[in-house]
Design an enzyme around this catalytic site. Structure first.
Site, PDB file in Angstrom:
ATOM      1  CG  HIS A 140      10.883 -11.441  14.256  1.00 22.03           C
ATOM      2  ND1 HIS A 140      12.151 -11.213  13.797  1.00 22.03           N
ATOM      3  CD2 HIS A 140      11.030 -11.878  15.543  1.00 22.03           C
ATOM      4  CE1 HIS A 140      13.034 -11.526  14.733  1.00 22.03           C
ATOM      5  NE2 HIS A 140      12.372 -11.920  15.814  1.00 22.03           N
ATOM      6  CB  SER A 261     -11.241   4.063  -3.642  1.00 21.51           C
ATOM      7  OG  SER A 261     -11.009   3.902  -5.022  1.00 21.51           O
ATOM      8  CE  LYS A 267      -8.652   0.522  -0.947  1.00 25.13           C
ATOM      9  NZ  LYS A 267      -7.850   0.698  -2.140  1.00 25.13           N
ATOM     10  CD  GLU A 274      -2.700   5.294   3.080  1.00 26.82           C
ATOM     11  OE1 GLU A 274      -2.190   4.829   2.055  1.00 26.82           O
ATOM     12  OE2 GLU A 274      -3.909   5.634   3.152  1.00 26.82           O
TER      13      GLU A 274
END
Ligand code: ARG
Length: 448
Positions: A140, A261, A267, A274
């Site tokens: 979970h 970024s 970042k 991804e």
């Protein structure tokens, strides 16, 4: 209509398969005495010339010639003249295109298998480096029980073994020659498909001409194999995204597979992972798309089938690229073992150990589970770990039970002990995982 009807922009990718198929067909026609041997020779040589022109980028593709089959034949005619007209004897583009695509899938499948093996090697290499690293195992997405990082990584190696077995199985059915079915009904010429099959590396020959020209099961199966590989990759990619977040902080991806970024200087984004995750959409989309093309399609060949190539090519390219990116991304990532270790300490991951400890000493498991739950609540109140509760605390918790929680209890609560006690087959105990690593090495590097 010309532009709508043409498939050359997509199926020019079949040029090698188309030419090899035609050469084998011409040779067989000559062997069977259907066309003169001299013509077959001219055809085979001429086709070699067409191939080298295409490979040199000299072929002028045009929608007016529709597809790869007509392009090749038209160019052959320009090169060798009249004998070119005999090539299409006893054949149709319907059995020709099915042959081409099967040949293409057979080759692509071999490349895919190699890429899967290299991806497995990468996983095993990383697992090897972390045969002792302990991390929280999750259910979970909640911390559940400590496991070895190597054990976690080897789970993905297992998925890839199944992917490779599924691929081999599907390639066996792809390797059935449809050439000789002609348009749909077979032909009056005395063909010998078995010898063509042998020439081209097929394992068998079609049994029913209608099925041969209309069957695209092999393309669907290949798309399913590709989809499941990409879905597996997306699960690992998702874990890499999570693990590289500040919230987890388990890994740092190499700069080669991350980007900054354009607006937030702090970042570092896990773009490669991804993209692997996101590209599962187009691969699964290709599978569903072709399933729908085949749905309710009457026998035998229908032009709808021309829609089969694009999803197969695109899914293959996507999955191959994903594997080629995943393998070095895994090999180059850094694991923060200390941070993983702290995560193991923090979440009461040894609560099961406490329950098991009591159950092993005769307390019914349900009751032991209850006591361990009380211990967790007490430790939460005290803001400490289970092993930091005092002997008096444990004495109180175990009141009325027939156990004396001595110093062995504290030892049992050690995460490493918890890992090593999971000795059941396929469990995370260190000796099990060492054995699994050894077996994986033997299978993946058979030369040693
Ligand atoms: N370009 C066609 C395809 O990909 C080749 C077969 C054409 N057959 C036909 N009867 N028009 O399916």
């Amino acid at each position: 209509m010309e532009r709508f009807n043409a498939s050359i922009s997509v199926d020019q990718r079949l040029c090698l398969q188309d030419i090899r198929g035609s050469q084998a067909h011409a040779a067989m026609l000559a062997r069977q005495g259907v066309i003169p041997a001299a013509d077959a020779e001219a055809i085979i040589k001429g086709l070699e010339q067409v191939l080298s022109e295409i490979q040199a980028g000299e072929m002028a593709w045009t929608d007016s010639l529709e597809d790869i089959h007509t392009h090749v034949e038209a160019r052959l005619k320009e090169l060798i003249g009249e004998p070119a007209g005999r090539l299409h004897t006893g054949r149709s583009r319907n059995d020709q295109v099915a042959t081409d695509l099967r040949l293409w899938v057979m080759q692509a499948g071999r490349e895919l298998d190699t890429a899967l093996r290299d991806y497995q090697r990468s996983l095993v290499g990383l697992a090897q480096d972390h045969a002792e690293t302990i991390m929280p195992g999750y259910t979970h997405l909640q911390r559940a029980q400590p496991v070895l990082l190597a054990h976690h990584l080897l789970a993905y190696v297992e998925m890839a073994w199944r992917d490779r077995a599924r691929l081999a199985d599907c390639l066996g059915r792809a390797a059935v020659l449809p050439l000789g079915a002609a348009a749909l009904a077979g032909t009056s010429f005395d063909l010998d498909p078995a010898s063509v099959a042998q020439d081209l590396g097929f394992q068998g020959v079609f049994a029913n001409s209608l099925d041969a020209v209309s069957d695209r099961d092999f393309a669907l199966e290949f798309l399913f194999v590709l989809s499941l590989i990409q879905v597996h990759l997306s699960r690992l990619a998702e874990e890499l995204v999570l693990w590289s977040s500040q919230e987890f902080g388990f890994i740092t991806l190499s700069d080669a597979f991350a980007t900054g970024s354009s607006i937030m200087p702090q970042k570092k984004n896990p773009d490669a992972a991804e993209l692997v995750r996101g590209k599962s959409g187009r691969v699964v989309g290709g599978l569903v798309g072709l399933l729908v093309v085949l749905k309710a399609l009457p026998l035998a060949y229908n032009k709808d089938l021309q829609e089969d190539k694009e999803p197969v090519f695109d899914a293959f390219d996507t999955v191959l690229d994903s594997l080629l990116v995943m393998a070095p991304m895994l090999a180059s990532l850094h694991v923060d073992q200390a941070r993983m270790g702290r995560a193991v300490e923090e979440g009461f991951l040894n609560a099961t150990e406490l329950a098991d400890f009591l159950a092993a000493r005769g307390v019914p498991f349900r009751q032991a589970h209850e006591v361990a739950g009380q211990a967790v609540r007490l430790a939460e109140e005290r803001a400490c770990a289970l092993q930091d509760l005092s002997d008096e605390d444990y004495a109180a918790l175990c009141q009325g039970l027939e156990v004396e929680p001595g110093p062995e209890l504290k030892q049992a609560l050690e995460p490493r002990r918890a890992v090593d006690r999971r000795t059941s087959p396929g469990g995370t105990a260190r000796p099990n995982v060492k054995k699994a690593l050894k077996e994986a090495r033997k299978r993946l590097w058979p030369e040693g």
